[in-house]
Design a protein around this motif. Structure first.
Motif, PDB file in Angstrom:
ATOM      1  N   PHE A   1       0.904  -1.285  -0.242  1.00  0.00           N
ATOM      2  CA  PHE A   1       0.005  -0.096   0.186  1.00  0.00           C
ATOM      3  C   PHE A   1       1.087   1.289   0.060  1.00  0.00           C
ATOM      4  N   ALA A   2       2.080   1.156   0.698  1.00  0.00           N
ATOM      5  CA  ALA A   2       2.934   2.243   0.681  1.00  0.00           C
ATOM      6  C   ALA A   2       3.631   2.365  -0.860  1.00  0.00           C
ATOM      7  N   GLN A   3       3.615   1.295  -1.642  1.00  0.00           N
ATOM      8  CA  GLN A   3       4.297   1.395  -2.888  1.00  0.00           C
ATOM      9  C   GLN A   3       3.171   2.156  -3.760  1.00  0.00           C
ATOM     10  N   LEU A   4       1.934   1.697  -3.523  1.00  0.00           N
ATOM     11  CA  LEU A   4       0.849   2.590  -4.172  1.00  0.00           C
ATOM     12  C   LEU A   4       0.677   3.823  -3.750  1.00  0.00           C
ATOM     13  N   GLY A   5       1.019   4.235  -2.596  1.00  0.00           N
ATOM     14  CA  GLY A   5       0.903   5.598  -2.101  1.00  0.00           C
ATOM     15  C   GLY A   5       2.011   6.524  -3.035  1.00  0.00           C
ATOM     16  N   VAL A   6       3.204   5.872  -3.250  1.00  0.00           N
ATOM     17  CA  VAL A   6       4.298   6.529  -4.050  1.00  0.00           C
ATOM     18  C   VAL A   6       3.719   6.806  -5.158  1.00  0.00           C
ATOM     19  N   ARG A   7       2.744   5.978  -5.896  1.00  0.00           N
ATOM     20  CA  ARG A   7       2.312   6.202  -7.379  1.00  0.00           C
ATOM     21  C   ARG A   7       1.237   7.148  -7.416  1.00  0.00           C
ATOM     22  N   GLY A   8       0.958   7.840  -6.230  1.00  0.00           N
ATOM     23  CA  GLY A   8      -0.380   8.525  -6.217  1.00  0.00           C
ATOM     24  C   GLY A   8      -1.519   7.868  -5.805  1.00  0.00           C
ATOM     25  N   ILE A   9      -1.585   6.800  -5.519  1.00  0.00           N
ATOM     26  CA  ILE A   9      -2.652   5.896  -5.416  1.00  0.00           C
ATOM     27  C   ILE A   9      -3.040   5.905  -3.511  1.00  0.00           C
ATOM     28  N   GLU A  10      -4.144   6.587  -3.242  1.00  0.00           N
ATOM     29  CA  GLU A  10      -4.342   6.641  -1.836  1.00  0.00           C
ATOM     30  C   GLU A  10      -6.031   6.215  -1.597  1.00  0.00           C
ATOM     31  N   ALA A  11      -6.100   5.417  -0.475  1.00  0.00           N
ATOM     32  CA  ALA A  11      -7.327   4.831  -0.235  1.00  0.00           C
ATOM     33  C   ALA A  11      -8.069   4.264  -1.149  1.00  0.00           C
ATOM     34  N   PRO A  12      -7.508   3.073  -1.768  1.00  0.00           N
ATOM     35  CA  PRO A  12      -7.973   2.140  -2.750  1.00  0.00           C
ATOM     36  C   PRO A  12      -9.042   1.538  -1.987  1.00  0.00           C
ATOM     37  N   LEU A  13     -10.046   0.745  -2.755  1.00  0.00           N
ATOM     38  CA  LEU A  13     -10.902  -0.086  -2.284  1.00  0.00           C
ATOM     39  C   LEU A  13     -10.345  -1.420  -2.521  1.00  0.00           C
ATOM     40  N   VAL A  14     -10.288  -2.310  -1.452  1.00  0.00           N
ATOM     41  CA  VAL A  14      -9.233  -3.577  -1.435  1.00  0.00           C
ATOM     42  C   VAL A  14     -10.624  -4.674  -1.624  1.00  0.00           C
ATOM     43  N   VAL A  15     -10.021  -5.655  -2.316  1.00  0.00           N
ATOM     44  CA  VAL A  15     -11.024  -6.703  -2.611  1.00  0.00           C
ATOM     45  C   VAL A  15     -10.397  -7.890  -2.466  1.00  0.00           C
ATOM     46  N   VAL A  16     -10.754  -8.885  -1.575  1.00  0.00           N
ATOM     47  CA  VAL A  16     -10.317 -10.081  -0.950  1.00  0.00           C
ATOM     48  C   VAL A  16     -11.264 -11.391  -1.387  1.00  0.00           C
ATOM     49  N   SER A  17     -10.677 -12.447  -1.383  1.00  0.00           N
ATOM     50  CA  SER A  17     -11.557 -13.692  -1.620  1.00  0.00           C
ATOM     51  C   SER A  17     -11.480 -14.580  -0.182  1.00  0.00           C
ATOM     52  N   THR A  18     -12.296 -15.605  -0.098  1.00  0.00           N
ATOM     53  CA  THR A  18     -12.337 -16.410   1.088  1.00  0.00           C
ATOM     54  C   THR A  18     -10.972 -17.201   1.358  1.00  0.00           C
TER      55      THR A  18
ATOM     56  N   TRP B   1     -14.020  -4.996   0.491  1.00  0.00           N
ATOM     57  CA  TRP B   1     -15.076  -5.870   0.089  1.00  0.00           C
ATOM     58  C   TRP B   1     -14.494  -7.420  -0.327  1.00  0.00           C
ATOM     59  N   HIS B   2     -15.526  -8.614   0.118  1.00  0.00           N
ATOM     60  CA  HIS B   2     -15.239  -9.688  -0.778  1.00  0.00           C
ATOM     61  C   HIS B   2     -15.370  -9.714  -1.938  1.00  0.00           C
ATOM     62  N   ARG B   3     -14.827 -10.632  -2.628  1.00  0.00           N
ATOM     63  CA  ARG B   3     -15.158 -10.888  -4.267  1.00  0.00           C
ATOM     64  C   ARG B   3     -16.479 -11.076  -4.510  1.00  0.00           C
TER      65      ARG B   3
END
Length: 483
Positions: free
Chosen positions: A65-82, A102-104
């Motif tokens: 997530f820190a690496q996403l922040g370096v790319r200017g991406i903040e507070a993404p929606l996170v998707v996970v599976s079971t 969110w769950h998938r």
């Protein structure tokens, strides 16, 4: 579940390499969303997404997530599976950052709400049925959006963003999350107890599927399935056993190893004869379900019957991988006793009928089976033993745990003993490692064999293992089938 995903919202998938997650990521990327994802390694599914210029991580670390922040991406929606445990470092970090998760199934439910959708559920045949629905609609020019648990041959992908009216989705019942789906048409192919890590018993599964059915505007079920026939009320049903009381039916006239010929009925009246390039009675049932779904969505019958010649099995469903030392190698996802039995019956039909969709008609069937999960092996031990008897020779791989802890005494050797108790003459060999499995295949197969690898784990690597040795120039091994 949140009401919507804003177009500017970045979406990050933890475990993007899974077949279901990668399909969702692909569709969102094709619809213009900013997407990233991670997995423990760069899987083929993730590699297929590289052309979409997604941000991919070959690890599931908290600093992603820190690496996403370096790319200017903040507070993404996170998707996970079971499949993502609570101990996953990336998920722990997402919760620490108070990100929306969110769950998938939440994401798929949101997609289903965006347009008329056909959701295909059931214990067996979901992937094939949803693939056939997708293929038929694509062939007649409907161009559906598709979210499938296998590669759809006509698209070469498990996900597709179509321009048509409909979305086709495979509705996985393994964790019960399909109750979130509100499809315009729901399909239930059959019901049989599985996923005993989630369902307490068959009644628990039935209630979950009833909830799914009630959430759909219309429901289409398999009248040949005794559980569905007894417990479910539906808007329409199909059958491959009788036509008098089924809305849609196909009665087989000829079952060969490379095709199925059947008389096709609607509302009790024969309206045509169909020839399918997919062998096996189970595939006939899957195709009739797909035809019925398309008919319920208003597709003309003539167009559908013409489209049947385009049908192909999805990836990992009797998937011909190639030839190794004059043996034909096929990969199949079968991992439940009923699926194993249906797949072996179809393979033996090829041997016995002298007709096969493979390059050459095989003379003998060597089954390579990898049990999937200790709990499933324990629950269905005797059923697996009975189902596997139809192979001419059987080689068992170590159990693929799929994240489960081993259960004492539950292993492939126990399954082999159960098989020998039923038929002491059945040739069965047990590998303790995947490397040993390759050696046993070399030792106990011979030219003109069909080597059929079955399972939902890494047994699908068998072809690559054999191919590496073929490229390395190893001499053909001598046949040695034990009595």
């Amino acid at each position: 579940m949140a009401d919507s995903i804003q177009p500017q919202k970045h979406i990050h998938f933890i475990g993007m390499g899974g077949i279901g997650m990668s399909a969702l990521a692909l569709i969102l990327a094709e619809r213009g969303h900013s997407v990233s994802g991670s997995d423990r390694k760069l899987t083929p599914a993730m590699q297929a997404l590289e052309s979409k210029a997604l941000v991919l991580f070959e690890s599931q670390l908290s600093n992603n997530f820190a690496q996403l922040g370096v790319r200017g991406i903040e507070a993404p929606l996170v998707v996970v599976s079971t499949a993502i445990p609570d101990t996953n470092p990336e998920l722990i970090e997402a919760r620490r950052l108070d990100l929306t998760i969110w769950h998938r199934s939440d994401l798929l439910a949101w997609l289903i709400e965006q347009q008329p959708a056909i959701a295909v559920a059931g214990s067996h045949g979901k992937t094939t049925t949803s693939t056939v629905v997708t293929t038929l609609l694509a062939t007649v020019g409907e161009d559906p959006t598709a979210v499938i648990g296998g590669v759809v041959p006509c698209y070469g992908s498990n996900g597709h963003t179509g321009s048509g009216r409909l979305l086709v989705a495979e509705a996985d019942e393994s964790d019960g999350s399909l109750v979130k789906f509100k499809a315009s048409l729901g399909i239930i192919t059959n019901l049989e107890l599985d996923h005993t890590d989630h369902y307490r018993n068959l009644d628990d599964l039935i209630e979950t599927m009833k909830t799914f059915g009630r959430g759909c505007e219309r429901l289409l079920i398999n009248q040949d399935d005794p559980i569905l026939k007894e417990h479910f009320q539906a808007d329409a049903c199909w059958s491959v056993q009788h036509f008098e009381t089924a809305d849609y039916a196909a009665l087989p006239v000829q079952l060969d190893g490379d095709r199925t010929i059947a008389n096709y009925y609607e509302q009790g009246r024969q309206v045509g004869r169909i020839t399918l390039p997919l062998p096996g009675l189970h595939n006939l049932s899957n195709v009739v379900a797909a035809i019925a779904a398309c008919r319920m969505e208003g597709v003309p019958l003539d167009a559908l019957l013409s489209a049947l010649t385009e049908l192909r099995s999805p990836g990992r469903r009797f998937d011909f991988r190639g030839e190794w030392q004059d043996r034909q190698v096929v990969d199949d996802y079968a991992h439940h006793p009923s699926e194993v039995q249906a797949t072996l019956t179809m393979a033996q039909l090829m041997v016995q009928s002298g007709r096969s969709p493979l390059p050459r008609t095989p003379q003998r069937l060597v089954a390579v089976f990898q049990p999937h999960r200790y709990s499933r092996t324990q629950e269905f031990l005797n059923a697996f033993a009975q189902a596997l008897l139809s192979a001419d020779a059987l080689i068992l791989a170590p159990i693929y745990g799929a994240g489960e802890q081993p259960i004492e005494g539950i292993n492939s050797e126990l399954l082999a003993r159960s098989i020998r108790l039923i038929d002491p003459n059945q040739p069965v060999f047990v590998a303790s490692t995947m490397q040993e499995l390759t050696g046993l295949v070399k030792q106990h197969s011979r030219p003109d064999d069909l080597i059929l690898a079955m399972g939902a784990g890494d047994v699908n690597s068998l072809w690559e293992r054999l191919s590496e040795e073929r490229i390395g120039g190893e001499a053909s091994c001598s046949p040695a089938i034990a009595a």
